[in-house]
Design a protein around this motif. Structure first.
Motif, PDB file in Angstrom:
ATOM      1  N   GLU A  36       0.659  -1.030   0.111  1.00  0.00           N
ATOM      2  CA  GLU A  36      -0.047  -0.094  -0.187  1.00  0.00           C
ATOM      3  C   GLU A  36       0.825   1.303  -0.010  1.00  0.00           C
ATOM      4  OE1 GLU A  36      -3.605   2.045   2.533  1.00  0.00           O
ATOM      5  OE2 GLU A  36      -2.847  -0.110   3.044  1.00  0.00           O
ATOM      6  N   VAL A  37       1.799   1.204   0.795  1.00  0.00           N
ATOM      7  CA  VAL A  37       2.810   2.438   0.770  1.00  0.00           C
ATOM      8  C   VAL A  37       3.609   2.450  -0.378  1.00  0.00           C
ATOM      9  CG1 VAL A  37       5.079   3.215   2.057  1.00  0.00           C
ATOM     10  CG2 VAL A  37       3.147   2.384   3.390  1.00  0.00           C
ATOM     11  N   TYR A  38       3.936   1.489  -1.052  1.00  0.00           N
ATOM     12  CA  TYR A  38       4.718   1.550  -2.270  1.00  0.00           C
ATOM     13  C   TYR A  38       3.687   1.911  -3.425  1.00  0.00           C
ATOM     14  CZ  TYR A  38       8.206   0.138  -6.022  1.00  0.00           C
ATOM     15  OH  TYR A  38       8.931   0.245  -6.928  1.00  0.00           O
ATOM     16  N   ARG A  39       2.479   1.478  -3.473  1.00  0.00           N
ATOM     17  CA  ARG A  39       1.562   2.205  -4.426  1.00  0.00           C
ATOM     18  C   ARG A  39       1.430   3.742  -4.235  1.00  0.00           C
ATOM     19  NH1 ARG A  39      -2.653  -0.773  -2.854  1.00  0.00           N
ATOM     20  NH2 ARG A  39      -1.625  -2.751  -2.709  1.00  0.00           N
ATOM     21  N   PHE A  40       1.309   3.897  -3.013  1.00  0.00           N
ATOM     22  CA  PHE A  40       1.139   5.365  -2.531  1.00  0.00           C
ATOM     23  C   PHE A  40       2.477   6.336  -3.382  1.00  0.00           C
ATOM     24  CE2 PHE A  40       1.974   8.894   0.063  1.00  0.00           C
ATOM     25  CZ  PHE A  40       1.001   9.664  -0.207  1.00  0.00           C
ATOM     26  N   LEU A  41       3.700   5.519  -2.935  1.00  0.00           N
ATOM     27  CA  LEU A  41       4.815   6.516  -3.267  1.00  0.00           C
ATOM     28  C   LEU A  41       5.370   6.354  -4.730  1.00  0.00           C
ATOM     29  CD1 LEU A  41       7.153   5.623  -0.354  1.00  0.00           C
ATOM     30  CD2 LEU A  41       6.036   8.014  -0.813  1.00  0.00           C
ATOM     31  N   ARG A  42       4.822   5.403  -5.338  1.00  0.00           N
ATOM     32  CA  ARG A  42       4.900   5.317  -6.895  1.00  0.00           C
ATOM     33  C   ARG A  42       4.600   6.426  -8.035  1.00  0.00           C
ATOM     34  NH1 ARG A  42       3.700  -0.801  -8.642  1.00  0.00           N
ATOM     35  NH2 ARG A  42       1.807   0.044  -8.144  1.00  0.00           N
ATOM     36  N   ARG A  44       4.068   9.802  -9.112  1.00  0.00           N
ATOM     37  CA  ARG A  44       5.096  10.792  -9.060  1.00  0.00           C
ATOM     38  C   ARG A  44       4.753  12.201  -8.221  1.00  0.00           C
ATOM     39  NH1 ARG A  44       8.930  12.623 -12.699  1.00  0.00           N
ATOM     40  NH2 ARG A  44       8.515  11.117 -14.030  1.00  0.00           N
ATOM     41  N   GLU A  45       3.570  12.359  -7.769  1.00  0.00           N
ATOM     42  CA  GLU A  45       3.144  13.668  -6.922  1.00  0.00           C
ATOM     43  C   GLU A  45       3.424  13.220  -5.395  1.00  0.00           C
ATOM     44  OE1 GLU A  45      -0.545  11.648  -7.899  1.00  0.00           O
ATOM     45  OE2 GLU A  45       1.061  12.084  -9.231  1.00  0.00           O
ATOM     46  N   ASN A  46       3.705  12.026  -5.199  1.00  0.00           N
ATOM     47  CA  ASN A  46       3.791  11.585  -3.993  1.00  0.00           C
ATOM     48  C   ASN A  46       5.313  11.177  -3.556  1.00  0.00           C
ATOM     49  OD1 ASN A  46       1.030  11.764  -3.604  1.00  0.00           O
ATOM     50  ND2 ASN A  46       0.426   9.623  -3.908  1.00  0.00           N
ATOM     51  N   ARG A  47       6.197  11.232  -4.572  1.00  0.00           N
ATOM     52  CA  ARG A  47       7.541  10.766  -3.966  1.00  0.00           C
ATOM     53  C   ARG A  47       8.224  11.749  -3.088  1.00  0.00           C
ATOM     54  NH1 ARG A  47       9.440   8.895 -10.012  1.00  0.00           N
ATOM     55  NH2 ARG A  47       7.989   7.176 -10.098  1.00  0.00           N
ATOM     56  N   ALA A  48       7.875  12.958  -3.003  1.00  0.00           N
ATOM     57  CA  ALA A  48       8.419  13.668  -1.943  1.00  0.00           C
ATOM     58  C   ALA A  48       7.559  14.113  -0.672  1.00  0.00           C
ATOM     59  CB  ALA A  48       8.455  15.179  -2.529  1.00  0.00           C
ATOM     60  N   ALA A  49       6.569  12.970  -0.593  1.00  0.00           N
ATOM     61  CA  ALA A  49       5.649  13.030   0.767  1.00  0.00           C
ATOM     62  C   ALA A  49       6.337  12.773   2.067  1.00  0.00           C
ATOM     63  CB  ALA A  49       4.656  11.927   0.591  1.00  0.00           C
ATOM     64  N   THR A  50       6.129  13.421   2.963  1.00  0.00           N
ATOM     65  CA  THR A  50       6.633  13.256   4.272  1.00  0.00           C
ATOM     66  C   THR A  50       6.054  12.107   5.055  1.00  0.00           C
ATOM     67  OG1 THR A  50       5.113  14.618   5.478  1.00  0.00           O
ATOM     68  CG2 THR A  50       7.140  15.717   4.486  1.00  0.00           C
TER      69      THR A  50
END
Length: 143
Positions: A36-42, A44-50
């Motif tokens: 779930e985390v990996y799907r979220f971070l994949r 582009r707009e979420n890659r810089a998420a804290t």
């Protein structure tokens, strides 16, 4: 050889063989959370998420995010706001066990210690040479 342990998450017994620190059921749950985390971070707009944002969206525990960053499953190079706590001060770092500030401080302390040790050794050597030299000089004068 397997070792019987309690799972730190659920308390059930499991055979620890040095691969996972949790039982099979908790490992499967962790794997689902990782996906779930990996799907979220994949995205582009979420890659810089804290870390706080990732926790808010996915509901994953912060300790799991730190564990995945430390083991390299989530690489801080790809996700710049991810990391894990420094073992000394607790600030986020992306490599090693200590942050850059603590490494610099530790190196400085070691350099100070080495300089002090060299000074103490030099003082001991000069005291030893001076004592024996004077002692030998006194013997030759008396003879």
């Amino acid at each position: 050889m397997a070792e019987l342990r309690n799972c730190p998450n659920c308390g059930n017994f499991f055979n620890y063989i040095g691969v996972r620190e949790v039982c099979v059921l908790c490992a499967q749950e962790e794997e689902k959370e990782y996906e779930e985390v990996y799907r979220f971070l994949r995205k582009r707009e979420n890659r810089a998420a804290t870390i706080e944002r990732i926790i808010e969206v996915t509901g994953v525990k912060e300790s799991l995010l730190h564990k995945w960053a430390r083991t390299g499953r989530l690489q801080p190079a790809l996700y710049p706001n991810l990391g894990f706590p420094c073992d000394k001060c607790g600030s986020l770092t992306s490599s090693g066990k200590l942050c850059k500030t603590c490494v610099t401080e530790l190196k400085s302390d070691l350099n100070e210690y080495e300089a002090a040790q060299k000074f103490r050794d030099a003082v001991r050597q000069s005291d030893a040479k001076g004592y024996y030299k004077n002692r030998q000089d006194n013997r030759t004068k008396d003879l």
